[in-house]
Design a protein around this motif. Structure first.
Motif, short mmCIF file in Angstrom:
data_model
loop_
_atom_site.label_atom_id
_atom_site.label_comp_id
_atom_site.label_asym_id
_atom_site.label_seq_id
_atom_site.Cartn_x
_atom_site.Cartn_y
_atom_site.Cartn_z
N UNK A 267 21.66 36.00 23.54
CA UNK A 267 21.78 35.40 22.27
C UNK A 267 22.95 35.19 21.56
N UNK A 268 23.88 36.01 22.09
CA UNK A 268 25.38 35.92 21.56
C UNK A 268 25.87 34.77 22.18
N UNK A 269 25.65 34.47 23.32
CA UNK A 269 26.14 33.07 24.19
C UNK A 269 25.77 31.98 23.44
N UNK A 270 24.55 32.01 23.00
CA UNK A 270 23.77 30.79 22.30
C UNK A 270 24.68 30.72 20.94
N UNK A 271 25.31 31.63 20.20
CA UNK A 271 25.80 31.47 18.85
C UNK A 271 27.46 31.46 19.18
N UNK A 272 27.93 31.36 20.43
CA UNK A 272 29.33 30.82 20.53
C UNK A 272 30.16 31.84 20.99
N UNK A 273 29.52 33.14 21.49
CA UNK A 273 30.40 34.01 22.21
C UNK A 273 30.96 33.68 23.48
N UNK A 274 32.12 34.11 23.89
CA UNK A 274 32.85 33.68 25.29
C UNK A 274 32.21 34.34 26.25
N UNK A 275 31.41 33.53 27.39
CA UNK A 275 31.06 34.16 28.46
C UNK A 275 31.78 34.75 29.22
N UNK A 277 32.19 36.70 33.16
CA UNK A 277 31.57 37.15 34.27
C UNK A 277 32.54 38.10 35.29
N UNK A 278 33.98 38.06 34.81
CA UNK A 278 34.84 39.00 35.46
C UNK A 278 36.18 39.08 34.66
N UNK A 279 36.91 40.28 34.90
CA UNK A 279 37.85 40.22 33.99
C UNK A 279 38.96 39.43 34.02
N UNK A 280 38.93 38.35 34.51
CA UNK A 280 39.93 37.09 34.50
C UNK A 280 39.60 36.34 33.59
N UNK A 281 38.06 36.14 33.16
CA UNK A 281 37.78 35.36 32.36
C UNK A 281 38.32 35.85 30.78
N UNK A 282 38.47 37.16 30.70
CA UNK A 282 39.17 37.44 29.36
C UNK A 282 40.63 37.14 29.37
N UNK A 283 41.30 37.40 30.41
CA UNK A 283 42.66 37.41 30.55
C UNK A 283 43.01 35.68 30.34
N UNK A 284 42.03 34.98 30.92
CA UNK A 284 42.58 33.37 31.08
C UNK A 284 42.30 33.09 29.44
N UNK A 285 41.27 33.70 28.64
CA UNK A 285 41.21 33.25 27.35
C UNK A 285 42.42 33.55 26.42
N UNK A 286 43.12 34.62 26.91
CA UNK A 286 44.34 35.08 26.02
C UNK A 286 45.40 34.17 26.65
N UNK A 287 45.31 33.62 27.62
CA UNK A 287 46.42 33.02 28.38
C UNK A 287 47.27 33.89 28.98
N UNK A 288 46.73 34.96 29.50
CA UNK A 288 47.51 35.92 30.11
C UNK A 288 47.35 35.79 31.78
N UNK A 289 48.38 35.79 32.56
CA UNK A 289 48.36 35.93 33.82
C UNK A 289 47.82 37.23 34.38
N UNK A 290 47.12 37.19 35.34
CA UNK A 290 46.74 38.36 36.14
C UNK A 290 46.98 38.39 37.65
N UNK A 291 47.08 39.41 38.26
CA UNK A 291 47.33 39.57 39.63
C UNK A 291 46.10 38.97 40.37
N UNK A 292 46.08 38.85 41.59
CA UNK A 292 44.92 38.37 42.38
C UNK A 292 44.15 40.07 42.29
#
Length: 362
Positions: A267-275, A277-292
């Motif tokens: 339900x949170x996803x339908x209301x606009x929460x950021x999906x 599926x992995x840690x990189x999704x959050x780092x990318x959201x904040x514009x942060x580079x993470x290692x492989x």
């Protein structure tokens, strides 16, 4: 510690989760000035009648004994006036004038602090998802905040400890206590490698009303909050509502449309929460580079306490209950839970739903 008794006096009068604390702190950034103004200025519009009675019936010097009690218990105090007070927590509408803590307070000022929340009775999917995400986030430097409750809160903390990274536990009780009791060892490990934080004096026992109050600290300390698993209208919605009110980012882990434990996150996803599926999704959201993604290190035989070794010998791929393992090992439940915590943190055992345990990787 000079002048701290005035801060304790103010916090004592306001009470936990006071909705007017931000206004009070703006009006009186030094509580000594409030003590001088008491009886000379009209303050009824700033304080509730109960708060006014508490201010007038207690003297700051009476709180010196609480400072001594903190010293005896190894509990430190940070006040609103201290430059080390968590910066994001200053932004909320009900910041505690005083925080009691053990561990490294600088963890709360890390560049990326994230709340990780989920139910006390998660599914196997929820446990696996939390471990996967939390280890990925901690492995690349995020500091994770949770409530040290049963279930996914504990999994978030253990994942950080496995990475030897700091984690923050917000407590719904004073530092002399531990709830749930079986997390006593986990609490000590967090304090060694991270931070435990409370707005309640050390002797304050756990209370049902304190945990929703504690949730605002999880949201307030965090740049964003990630919901890993949640039922509809669950306790996690309380933390999410705080996060939205504080303009924090909300992340959600998608789950099966057939699982009640994923109804809240979907339900949170339908209301606009950021999906996520992995840690990189959050780092990318904040514009942060993470290692492989890290490759698993060669397995090493971990050093274990005698109790942990005893429990490990009994574990297998077949789930076993706490009561069964206690009986076989000849251990009291609290000692057994401490051993399980050690085994989980060292990646040897895994707790499943219903407080059942298996040997990890078997």
């Amino acid at each position: 510690m000079q002048g701290v008794e005035y801060w304790l006096w103010l916090a004592n009068a306001l009470g936990p989760c006071a909705s007017n604390s931000a206004r009070v702190l703006r009006a009186f950034p030094a509580p000594e000035k409030l003590a001088l103004a008491l009886g000379q200025q009209e303050l009824n519009e700033l304080f509730t009648p109960a708060q006014m009675r508490a201010l007038k019936s207690t003297r700051p010097q009476e709180l010196l004994s609480r400072m001594e009690r903190c010293r005896q218990l190894g509990v430190q105090i940070v006040t609103w006036a201290d430059p080390d007070y968590p910066p994001l927590l200053r932004q909320i509408d009900s910041p505690p004038p005083v925080l009691y803590y053990r561990g490294d307070l600088s963890a709360a000022s890390a560049p990326l602090v994230l709340g990780m929340i989920g139910p006390r009775r998660p599914s196997a999917y929820g446990v696996e998802a939390m471990q996967f995400l939390a280890q990925g986030l901690a492995g690349f430097g995020a500091v994770l905040v949770s409530g040290m409750a049963e279930g996914l809160d504990g999994e978030a903390h253990r994942a950080c400890l496995r990475k030897e990274m700091p984690t923050i536990a917000c407590l719904g009780f004073g530092h002399q206590h531990c709830y749930p009791a079986q997390n006593h060892m986990l609490k000590k490990m967090i304090e060694k490698c991270g931070l435990t934080l409370s707005e309640y004096p050390p002797d304050k026992e756990p209370c049902k009303a304190f945990f929703p109050q504690r949730n605002r600290l999880i949201a307030g300390l965090s740049r964003g909050v990630c919901v890993v698993e949640a039922r509809e209208n669950s306790a996690t919605s309380n933390t999410v509502s705080h996060a939205l009110r504080y303009n924090r980012d909300v992340f959600s882990v998608p789950g099966s449309i057939f699982s009640p434990l994923s109804a809240g996150t979907n339900r949170l996803l339908t209301e606009g929460a950021v999906p996520v599926t992995c840690a990189k999704d959050i780092f990318r959201f904040y514009g942060l580079e993470s290692a492989e993604e890290e490759k698993p290190a060669p397995a090493e035989e971990p050093e274990l306490s005698p109790d942990a070794r005893k429990i490990r010998r009994l574990l297998s791929s077949r789930p076993q209950t706490l009561a069964s393992l206690c009986e076989k090992a000849g251990l009291e439940p609290l000692r057994a839970m401490a051993a399980f915590t050690e085994l989980e943190i060292k990646g040897v055992a895994q707790q499943l739903a219903g407080r059942q345990f298996i040997l990890k990787g078997s």
